[in-house]
Scaffold this motif. Sequence first.
Motif, PDB file in Angstrom:
ATOM      1  N   UNK A 192      42.574  15.698  75.503  1.00  0.00           N
ATOM      2  CA  UNK A 192      41.441  15.240  76.309  1.00  0.00           C
ATOM      3  C   UNK A 192      40.423  14.484  75.467  1.00  0.00           C
ATOM      4  N   UNK A 193      40.388  14.763  74.168  1.00  0.00           N
ATOM      5  CA  UNK A 193      39.589  13.989  73.230  1.00  0.00           C
ATOM      6  C   UNK A 193      40.497  13.567  72.083  1.00  0.00           C
ATOM      7  N   UNK A 194      40.115  12.500  71.413  1.00  0.00           N
ATOM      8  CA  UNK A 194      40.912  11.967  70.306  1.00  0.00           C
ATOM      9  C   UNK A 194      39.994  11.577  69.162  1.00  0.00           C
ATOM     10  N   UNK A 215      36.183  26.768  69.659  1.00  0.00           N
ATOM     11  CA  UNK A 215      37.582  26.800  70.078  1.00  0.00           C
ATOM     12  C   UNK A 215      37.825  25.878  71.269  1.00  0.00           C
ATOM     13  N   UNK A 216      36.796  25.681  72.094  1.00  0.00           N
ATOM     14  CA  UNK A 216      36.948  24.790  73.251  1.00  0.00           C
ATOM     15  C   UNK A 216      37.175  23.360  72.785  1.00  0.00           C
ATOM     16  N   UNK A 217      36.418  22.920  71.787  1.00  0.00           N
ATOM     17  CA  UNK A 217      36.606  21.556  71.288  1.00  0.00           C
ATOM     18  C   UNK A 217      37.981  21.404  70.634  1.00  0.00           C
ATOM     19  N   UNK A 218      38.422  22.405  69.897  1.00  0.00           N
ATOM     20  CA  UNK A 218      39.762  22.341  69.318  1.00  0.00           C
ATOM     21  C   UNK A 218      40.821  22.205  70.408  1.00  0.00           C
ATOM     22  N   UNK A 219      40.666  22.957  71.483  1.00  0.00           N
ATOM     23  CA  UNK A 219      41.626  22.875  72.586  1.00  0.00           C
ATOM     24  C   UNK A 219      41.603  21.495  73.230  1.00  0.00           C
ATOM     25  N   UNK A 220      40.429  20.906  73.354  1.00  0.00           N
ATOM     26  CA  UNK A 220      40.354  19.553  73.908  1.00  0.00           C
ATOM     27  C   UNK A 220      41.136  18.559  73.055  1.00  0.00           C
ATOM     28  N   UNK A 221      41.135  18.770  71.750  1.00  0.00           N
ATOM     29  CA  UNK A 221      41.914  17.903  70.862  1.00  0.00           C
ATOM     30  C   UNK A 221      43.414  18.128  71.025  1.00  0.00           C
ATOM     31  N   UNK A 222      43.823  19.384  70.990  1.00  0.00           N
ATOM     32  CA  UNK A 222      45.259  19.660  71.065  1.00  0.00           C
ATOM     33  C   UNK A 222      45.831  19.315  72.438  1.00  0.00           C
TER      34      UNK A 222
END
Length: 365
Positions: A69-71, A59-66
């Motif tokens: 912070x990451x693309x 879920x942390x990586x998903x949040x970074x996308x939304x």
Amino acid sequence: MTVLDTRALNRATLARQLLLDRADLPALDAVAHLGGLQAQEPQEPFIGLWSRLRAFDPAVLSTLLTERHVVRMHLMRRTVHLLTADDAVAWRPRHDAMLRQRVLGVYRGELDGVDLDDLAAAALALLADGAPRAMSEIGRALGDRWPTAEPRALGEMAVALLPMTQLPPRGLWRAKGGAHYRPLSAWLGRELEPLTEEGVDPVGQLLVRRYLAAFGPAASADLRAWCGLAGLPAALTAMRDELVTFRDERGRKLIDLPDAPRPDPETPAPVRFLPAFDNAILGYDDRSRIIDDAHRRLSVAGARVVLVDGRVAATWTVESGTVTVSPLRGLSPAEREAVGEQGQALASFLSDHESDRVRVDPSPR
């Protein structure tokens, strides 16, 4: 010049790829350290980070996308990578020419008579309304201007000419959906960093340092295989005095950062399950440090692999909550046990702890 054998290079790769010991890094820092993760299969980066980080929460990586912070974008080798926003805006201009040439290599005939500057301007105008569009939509819309050109070629070239990113829900944990694009600068609310005219190629030097930190020691051909850029000769020349050199058993010259980890070749290497197209394998021209030449095709065919003693020793699949491992060589009883234990942990991760079923097939005769 010191010669590093295959096992020494293997352990250096595992250490820098966070595969020798899981790291206590935040997901964002791990993505940055790795120089991005190969991501054309949207769920694979989650597996790659689970194999590398302690207590990884998808879920942390998903949040970074939304939260931007990451693309997700086409970059190294013109394949889709998951990158930090900072790296995306710094690195994308340096890849412009390579991205354009790779599309032309496929569609030169289909794009005959299309002025690429006009195509870029038309695509930018099309996307100015802020609406996300699939590549096929972009191509069809541009076909009104160039009716004799293939829409697919127009769409792929537009994505190569304009720095674009794939928007969520593409790439979110357990999410499904096609790739829809917006200009990277509009999505992030910041402009890309312009290239300088200096002959020393400062962005190229940064790419070299970041590559070696995550993949070294390596030859210039390995660097080129990772990023798709033509060798970065100006950057390498400018950095000559800050790098150390070795040779491998094939006689190739290897370069490295002086203080980067090069563990004892006898350091134990734990079993690790890698996702499809993991850069720990694809990030080299000579992949013999981690995969036998007889199995090299697996690394480009999308097979998920298992590292045993640091090398590709099996493939794996998952279906109905069961992870199935298919060995490529004989496994000792201790190795089979270690594979089974790690496979159970992976099954639990992939099923949200509803299953820990794993099956290890018999070894090939």
